[in-house]
Design a protein around this motif. Structure first.
Motif, short mmCIF file in Angstrom:
data_model
loop_
_atom_site.label_atom_id
_atom_site.label_comp_id
_atom_site.label_asym_id
_atom_site.label_seq_id
_atom_site.Cartn_x
_atom_site.Cartn_y
_atom_site.Cartn_z
N ASN A 158 0.81 -1.23 0.00
CA ASN A 158 0.00 0.00 0.00
C ASN A 158 0.84 1.28 0.00
N LEU A 159 1.88 1.29 -0.84
CA LEU A 159 2.68 2.51 -0.98
C LEU A 159 1.84 3.61 -1.62
N ALA A 160 2.14 4.85 -1.26
CA ALA A 160 1.40 6.00 -1.79
C ALA A 160 2.37 6.98 -2.43
N PHE A 161 1.89 7.68 -3.43
CA PHE A 161 2.70 8.65 -4.19
C PHE A 161 2.01 10.00 -4.15
N ARG A 162 2.78 11.06 -3.88
CA ARG A 162 2.19 12.39 -3.92
C ARG A 162 3.27 13.44 -4.16
N ARG A 163 2.80 14.61 -4.57
CA ARG A 163 3.69 15.75 -4.78
C ARG A 163 4.13 16.30 -3.42
N LEU A 164 5.39 16.76 -3.35
CA LEU A 164 5.93 17.33 -2.12
C LEU A 164 5.86 18.85 -2.21
N ASP A 165 5.02 19.45 -1.40
CA ASP A 165 4.83 20.90 -1.46
C ASP A 165 5.47 21.65 -0.29
N SER A 166 5.62 21.00 0.85
CA SER A 166 6.14 21.72 2.02
C SER A 166 7.66 21.70 2.04
N THR A 167 8.22 22.70 2.72
CA THR A 167 9.67 22.76 2.90
C THR A 167 10.17 21.54 3.66
N GLN A 168 9.43 21.09 4.66
CA GLN A 168 9.84 19.93 5.44
C GLN A 168 9.92 18.68 4.58
N ASP A 169 8.96 18.51 3.68
CA ASP A 169 8.99 17.35 2.79
C ASP A 169 10.22 17.38 1.88
N VAL A 170 10.56 18.55 1.36
CA VAL A 170 11.75 18.66 0.50
C VAL A 170 13.01 18.37 1.32
N CYS A 171 13.04 18.83 2.56
CA CYS A 171 14.19 18.54 3.44
C CYS A 171 14.32 17.04 3.69
N THR A 172 13.19 16.36 3.89
CA THR A 172 13.22 14.91 4.11
C THR A 172 13.72 14.20 2.87
N PHE A 173 13.23 14.63 1.70
CA PHE A 173 13.71 14.05 0.44
C PHE A 173 15.22 14.25 0.30
N TYR A 174 15.70 15.44 0.62
CA TYR A 174 17.13 15.72 0.46
C TYR A 174 17.97 14.86 1.39
N ALA A 175 17.47 14.58 2.56
CA ALA A 175 18.19 13.69 3.49
C ALA A 175 18.29 12.28 2.91
N ILE A 176 17.22 11.80 2.28
CA ILE A 176 17.24 10.49 1.63
C ILE A 176 18.23 10.50 0.47
N LEU A 177 18.20 11.56 -0.32
CA LEU A 177 19.11 11.69 -1.47
C LEU A 177 20.56 11.70 -1.02
N SER A 178 20.87 12.49 -0.01
CA SER A 178 22.25 12.59 0.48
C SER A 178 22.75 11.26 1.00
N ASP A 179 21.91 10.56 1.74
CA ASP A 179 22.29 9.25 2.26
C ASP A 179 22.49 8.26 1.12
N ASN A 180 21.65 8.36 0.10
CA ASN A 180 21.75 7.50 -1.08
C ASN A 180 23.10 7.65 -1.76
N MET A 181 23.60 8.88 -1.84
CA MET A 181 24.81 9.15 -2.61
C MET A 181 26.10 8.84 -1.85
N LYS A 182 25.95 8.56 -0.55
CA LYS A 182 27.14 8.20 0.24
C LYS A 182 27.78 6.92 -0.28
N LYS A 183 26.94 6.03 -0.85
CA LYS A 183 27.50 4.76 -1.35
C LYS A 183 28.41 4.99 -2.54
N PHE A 184 28.29 6.17 -3.19
CA PHE A 184 29.18 6.53 -4.30
C PHE A 184 30.27 7.50 -3.84
N SER A 185 30.35 7.70 -2.51
CA SER A 185 31.33 8.62 -1.91
C SER A 185 31.22 10.01 -2.52
N THR A 186 29.99 10.46 -2.70
CA THR A 186 29.78 11.79 -3.28
C THR A 186 28.58 12.44 -2.61
#
Length: 326
Positions: free
Chosen positions: A177-205
């Motif tokens: 039951n995964l859900a998909f939606r647009r991210l409109d709030s600043t907090q949501d964008v910050c959460t996404f960026y944290a996921i992105l940054s953690d994702n890129m650590k595996k490439f040491s970048t």
């Protein structure tokens, strides 16, 4: 005549890119390039004037110690941006003659021109003759390969064209039951960026853009161009994407895609990709771009990434880079 860009040309430049060029896009505008601020690059962009008419531009910066001119490093791709009335062989004869004379006059020893694919052009027009002229003038070429989906092909049964593994993972994602939606709030964008940054650590970048830059894009500089989307398991964001709108709903381009490593058993990536396809189709886009799958300026194909994207029945495109050494 070729002249070097200065700020007095800011408005004519952006008007040319957005309204009068064949292969321009927002990445080539001064509005976009200015987000880097002063001091990061030594701008050495060029304007090609035919009388009083702006015929072409080339976003670029210089690296003085190398005597190098390069398609602006503040943009993913650039190249020579051609005006609508200047796509003939006679026009290219003049443009390249002017360019080569200018490079010689300024004693550039190396010139790197990273062009854009037809996919990202402002208008639906093919100008492969431009690529031929690079070859004819002695530039050597490199290719980066990317993947895209033509959204007219997204019909009710489009998932039947996916690989068996993709279909199995989608079924699993829906079971959870995964859900998909647009991210409109600043907090949501910050959460996404944290996921992105953690994702890129595996490439040491780290991400190409900072969190502050993404928020500035969203709120001010690219507020009509950039958007963010997330995949949620309950109230928890487990994957997301930052998307660019190229040329008024021509290309829905996934600039960033990221998911939490500790939630991969829920198959958020497959759910995110398919949800983005449906979103782009619903908004009236022509194409969805997954970006490139090559490394080291096209010298290496990331086969795992390429095959992952091909699993969604995507097609390939090429971004070309041309290099001239004296």
């Amino acid at each position: 005549m070729v002249i070097r860009y200065d700020k007095s040309w800011e408005m004519p430049w952006d008007n040319f890119i957005l309204n009068k060029s064949v292969n321009g896009c927002f990445l080539h505008t001064r509005n976009f390039l200015a987000y880097h601020g002063t001091g990061k690059f030594i701008d050495h962009s060029l304007l090609f004037l035919k009388g009083d008419t702006l015929a072409a531009v080339m976003p670029a910066n210089e690296i003085p110690e190398k005597k190098e001119l390069i398609s602006h490093q503040g943009s993913t791709f650039g190249g020579i941006i051609i005006g609508e009335g200047f796509t003939s062989s006679a026009s290219y004869d003049w443009i390249f003659s002017e360019l080569l004379d200018y490079l010689s006059e300024k004693d550039f020893r190396r010139t790197i021109v990273r062009t854009s694919s037809w996919l990202y052009y402002r208008i639906n027009m093919h100008i492969e003759l431009l690529d031929y002229y690079f070859q004819m003038q002695g530039f050597r070429g490199q290719n980066d390969v990317g993947f895209f989906i033509e959204l007219a092909n997204i019909t009710d049964d489009f998932e039947n064209s996916f690989t068996h593994l993709k279909k199995r993972k989608l079924k699993k994602a829906r079971f959870h039951n995964l859900a998909f939606r647009r991210l409109d709030s600043t907090q949501d964008v910050c959460t996404f960026y944290a996921i992105l940054s953690d994702n890129m650590k595996k490439f040491s970048t780290t991400p190409l853009h900072t969190l502050d830059e993404l928020l500035e894009f969203k709120k001010v500089r690219l507020k009509d161009i950039v958007s963010f989307y997330g995949v949620f398991h309950g109230t928890e964001m487990i994957a997301g994407s930052m998307v660019f709108d190229f040329n008024n709903k021509r290309v829905f381009h996934t600039q960033y895609l990221a998911s939490r490593h500790d939630r991969l058993e829920l198959c958020p990536n497959e759910f995110l990709y398919v949800s983005l396809m449906k979103e782009a189709k619903a908004q009236g886009f022509q194409f969805l771009s997954f970006g490139t799958a090559t490394l080291n300026h096209g010298e290496v194909l990331n086969k795992n990434l390429a095959q992952y994207k091909e699993g969604f029945h995507s097609e390939s495109y090429v971004n070309r880079t041309y290099i001239l050494e004296v």
